[in-house]
Write a protein that holds these residues in place. Structure first.
Motif, PDB file in Angstrom:
ATOM      1  N   GLU A   1       5.863   0.583  20.039  1.00  0.00           N
ATOM      2  CA  GLU A   1       5.274  -0.442  20.273  1.00  0.00           C
ATOM      3  C   GLU A   1       3.477  -0.181  20.409  1.00  0.00           C
ATOM      4  O   GLU A   1       2.843   0.367  20.371  1.00  0.00           O
ATOM      5  N   GLU A   2       2.846  -0.879  18.431  1.00  0.00           N
ATOM      6  CA  GLU A   2       1.907  -0.771  18.417  1.00  0.00           C
ATOM      7  C   GLU A   2       1.120  -1.091  17.557  1.00  0.00           C
ATOM      8  O   GLU A   2       2.121  -2.301  16.328  1.00  0.00           O
ATOM      9  N   ASP A   3      -0.284  -1.457  16.965  1.00  0.00           N
ATOM     10  CA  ASP A   3      -0.921  -2.797  16.157  1.00  0.00           C
ATOM     11  C   ASP A   3       0.173  -2.251  14.705  1.00  0.00           C
ATOM     12  O   ASP A   3      -0.614  -0.612  14.256  1.00  0.00           O
ATOM     13  N   TRP A   4       0.099  -2.767  13.850  1.00  0.00           N
ATOM     14  CA  TRP A   4       0.467  -1.702  12.397  1.00  0.00           C
ATOM     15  C   TRP A   4      -1.086  -2.659  11.684  1.00  0.00           C
ATOM     16  O   TRP A   4      -1.192  -0.571  11.337  1.00  0.00           O
ATOM     17  N   ALA A   5      -1.844  -2.650  11.952  1.00  0.00           N
ATOM     18  CA  ALA A   5      -3.185  -3.162  10.941  1.00  0.00           C
ATOM     19  C   ALA A   5      -4.151  -1.496  11.661  1.00  0.00           C
ATOM     20  O   ALA A   5      -4.144  -0.621  10.374  1.00  0.00           O
ATOM     21  N   CYS A   6      -4.450  -0.875  12.564  1.00  0.00           N
ATOM     22  CA  CYS A   6      -4.966  -0.013  12.874  1.00  0.00           C
ATOM     23  C   CYS A   6      -4.992   0.944  12.871  1.00  0.00           C
ATOM     24  O   CYS A   6      -5.111   2.387  12.205  1.00  0.00           O
ATOM     25  N   ASP A   7      -3.020   1.503  12.749  1.00  0.00           N
ATOM     26  CA  ASP A   7      -2.195   2.847  12.716  1.00  0.00           C
ATOM     27  C   ASP A   7      -1.675   2.953  10.595  1.00  0.00           C
ATOM     28  O   ASP A   7      -2.003   3.859   9.927  1.00  0.00           O
ATOM     29  N   ALA A   8      -2.251   1.824  10.364  1.00  0.00           N
ATOM     30  CA  ALA A   8      -1.997   1.327   8.480  1.00  0.00           C
ATOM     31  C   ALA A   8      -3.573   2.231   7.863  1.00  0.00           C
ATOM     32  O   ALA A   8      -3.017   2.720   6.919  1.00  0.00           O
ATOM     33  N   ARG A   9      -4.783   1.220   8.677  1.00  0.00           N
ATOM     34  CA  ARG A   9      -5.453   1.951   7.996  1.00  0.00           C
ATOM     35  C   ARG A   9      -5.891   3.456   8.201  1.00  0.00           C
ATOM     36  O   ARG A   9      -6.436   3.672   7.241  1.00  0.00           O
ATOM     37  N   ARG A  10      -5.710   3.759   9.199  1.00  0.00           N
ATOM     38  CA  ARG A  10      -5.884   5.123   9.729  1.00  0.00           C
ATOM     39  C   ARG A  10      -5.427   6.113   8.944  1.00  0.00           C
ATOM     40  O   ARG A  10      -5.773   6.876   7.905  1.00  0.00           O
ATOM     41  N   TYR A  11      -4.027   5.662   8.807  1.00  0.00           N
ATOM     42  CA  TYR A  11      -3.211   6.436   7.538  1.00  0.00           C
ATOM     43  C   TYR A  11      -3.618   6.057   6.204  1.00  0.00           C
ATOM     44  O   TYR A  11      -3.315   7.227   5.481  1.00  0.00           O
ATOM     45  N   TYR A  12      -3.662   4.388   5.730  1.00  0.00           N
ATOM     46  CA  TYR A  12      -3.693   4.317   4.523  1.00  0.00           C
ATOM     47  C   TYR A  12      -5.739   5.467   4.267  1.00  0.00           C
ATOM     48  O   TYR A  12      -5.505   6.031   2.673  1.00  0.00           O
ATOM     49  N   ILE A  13      -6.553   4.888   4.376  1.00  0.00           N
ATOM     50  CA  ILE A  13      -7.789   5.509   4.337  1.00  0.00           C
ATOM     51  C   ILE A  13      -7.301   6.567   4.340  1.00  0.00           C
ATOM     52  O   ILE A  13      -8.143   7.738   3.079  1.00  0.00           O
ATOM     53  N   GLY A  14      -7.201   7.757   5.092  1.00  0.00           N
ATOM     54  CA  GLY A  14      -7.141   9.302   4.713  1.00  0.00           C
ATOM     55  C   GLY A  14      -6.148   9.542   3.761  1.00  0.00           C
ATOM     56  O   GLY A  14      -6.301  10.066   3.651  1.00  0.00           O
ATOM     57  N   ILE A  15      -5.050   8.946   3.437  1.00  0.00           N
ATOM     58  CA  ILE A  15      -4.116   9.192   2.880  1.00  0.00           C
ATOM     59  C   ILE A  15      -4.247   9.447   1.246  1.00  0.00           C
ATOM     60  O   ILE A  15      -3.813   9.726   0.488  1.00  0.00           O
ATOM     61  N   VAL A  16      -4.221   7.672   1.179  1.00  0.00           N
ATOM     62  CA  VAL A  16      -4.524   7.142  -0.275  1.00  0.00           C
ATOM     63  C   VAL A  16      -5.776   6.865  -0.805  1.00  0.00           C
ATOM     64  O   VAL A  16      -5.906   6.658  -1.460  1.00  0.00           O
ATOM     65  N   GLY A  17      -6.791   7.158   0.231  1.00  0.00           N
ATOM     66  CA  GLY A  17      -8.192   6.242   0.488  1.00  0.00           C
ATOM     67  C   GLY A  17      -8.348   6.351  -0.774  1.00  0.00           C
ATOM     68  O   GLY A  17      -9.015   6.286  -1.937  1.00  0.00           O
ATOM     69  N   LYS A  18      -8.249   7.889  -1.641  1.00  0.00           N
ATOM     70  CA  LYS A  18      -9.600   8.722  -2.540  1.00  0.00           C
ATOM     71  C   LYS A  18      -8.954   7.705  -4.006  1.00  0.00           C
ATOM     72  O   LYS A  18      -9.250   7.471  -4.952  1.00  0.00           O
ATOM     73  N   TYR A  19      -7.537   7.221  -4.189  1.00  0.00           N
ATOM     74  CA  TYR A  19      -6.581   6.521  -4.690  1.00  0.00           C
ATOM     75  C   TYR A  19      -7.248   4.864  -4.778  1.00  0.00           C
ATOM     76  O   TYR A  19      -5.626   4.251  -5.770  1.00  0.00           O
TER      77      TYR A  19
END
Ligand code: FEO
Length: 384
Positions: free
Chosen positions: A174-192
């Protein structure tokens, strides 16, 4: 997890993983999603991490019974999704693998086997009919690898989005979508960001009722919310007003300056302040905060004629991911030849559209009256 009458979830949750992709902490685990699309012909999108091959095949049998799938769609070749391709072909030798040309090259590199004789190469706009529905393949290079395709199902109006719209965390967390989606996006896809923007434009032309990513939950409600966040993140715009303070401190003096600044900012009514001690925090979380907010303060010590190593790593993470469009300020500490501000500023040179604040706080070993006044001036400038 119910998706639709004809799309079944056959993915897995990983609670044993220590570091996702060898670097990201995932305290709530990770999900590797896979979907069975049932029709006159059946398709599966993507396999799962190597540790879960048997569980995944068991899930497929649960969804299909004695029926064999006709297609395995390989949208992305990173091993968290592709590791069980060989195992799949052993279990279902008659099924055809559907993937981009580059994905087939990668399969050969990963497995030492040419899967093309039993495969279908697809490119932008190609389609496969499963019976009542048609799957359309949309090329999505660099979201997150060059071979990536995403898949649109015109019956359920589902976009199978590969890594896009994914998040850290297993599906039973159970966790907030935006928080862990943002960390995932910026870390992994952020360059693109540019490539994500291209994909968003293609997606805008489709009638999408649900997004089925390869990590995290299927998104069905309030899709504009998720699409808007992806638009903000991929165009490098700040998501909301706030100050991210990232610092390193060897003996506590720089930390004291950061605490003074945070207290002053609060006094001036600044509500969102994220403080990250770069030597101790989750680096990906600190990078996420820098991208989330519109202002950034970098505070560090001069070290070996350079800046403290964790700050160096942090700024490299920012510039690697095209950090831009923010206001930036510096606090530097140095006992005999302070040069941290100069180094940090030159490290940020590749970044576009950064506005540097007039006030720089200079600490010579420990804070004094002068540096305290500079902190007050900086706080004032930050909230202006
Ligand atoms: Fe989830 Fe790029 O792999």
């Amino acid at each position: 997890m119910y998706i639709s009458d004809t799309i079944k979830y056959v993915g897995v949750n990983d609670h044993k993983i220590d570091l996702f992709e060898g670097q990201y902490t995932v305290p709530n685990g990770m999900s590797y999603n896979s979907y069975v699309i049932l029709d006159e012909k059946c398709a599966i999108t993507d396999t799962v991490d190597v540790k879960f091959g048997e569980e995944w095949l068991c899930n497929i049998r649960g969804a299909l019974g004695d029926k064999a799938p006709d297609y395995l769609i390989v949208q992305h070749m990173e091993p968290d999704h592709s590791a069980n391709i060989l195992k799949f072909t052993e279990a279902y030798p008659d099924a055809k693998i559907v993937a981009s040309k580059q994905a087939f090259t990668m399969m050969k590199n990963f497995f030492g086997i040419d899967f093309l004789p039993n495969g279908i190469v697809v490119k932008e706009g190609d389609t496969i009919s499963l019976g009542k529905r048609t799957l359309t393949f949309v090329s999505a290079p660099m979201v997150h690898w060059p071979e990536v395709i995403v898949t649109y199902d015109d019956l359920d109006k589902a976009l199978f989005s590969a890594d896009g719209f994914g998040k850290f965390g297993a599906l039973d967390a159970e966790e907030d979508w935006a928080c862990d989606a943002r960390r995932y996006y910026i870390g992994i896809v952020g360059k693109y960001g540019a490539q994500v923007q291209t994909l968003l434009k293609k997606a805008a032309a489709l009638d999408i009722k649900m997004i089925c990513p390869l990590h995290g939950p299927v998104l069905k409600d309030n899709l504009p919310y998720y699409l808007n966040l992806y638009d903000i993140w991929s165009s490098y715009r700040p998501e909301e007003p706030g100050v991210c303070i990232a610092y390193t401190s060897v003996y506590g003096n720089t930390k004291k300056a950061v605490e003074e600044l945070a207290a002053e900012l609060k006094r001036l009514g600044c509500e969102k302040i994220a403080i990250n001690d770069l030597a101790r925090c989750d680096m990906a979380e600190a990078v996420e905060d820098a991208f989330r907010y519109d202002r950034l303060v970098l505070a560090t010590t001069t070290y070996n004629g350079d800046v403290f190593p964790f700050m160096k790593e942090f700024i490299n993470h920012l510039t690697e991911r095209n950090y831009s469009n923010r206001r930036v300020a510096f606090i530097e500490n140095g006992s005999w030849a302070p040069c941290a501000t100069k180094v940090m500023r030159s490290m940020l040179e590749p970044s576009k559209n950064l506005t540097y604040l007039d006030t720089t706080v200079k600490i010579l070993s420990a804070m004094n009256e002068e540096s305290l006044e500079q902190i007050k001036a900086l706080a004032k400038e930050l909230v202006e």
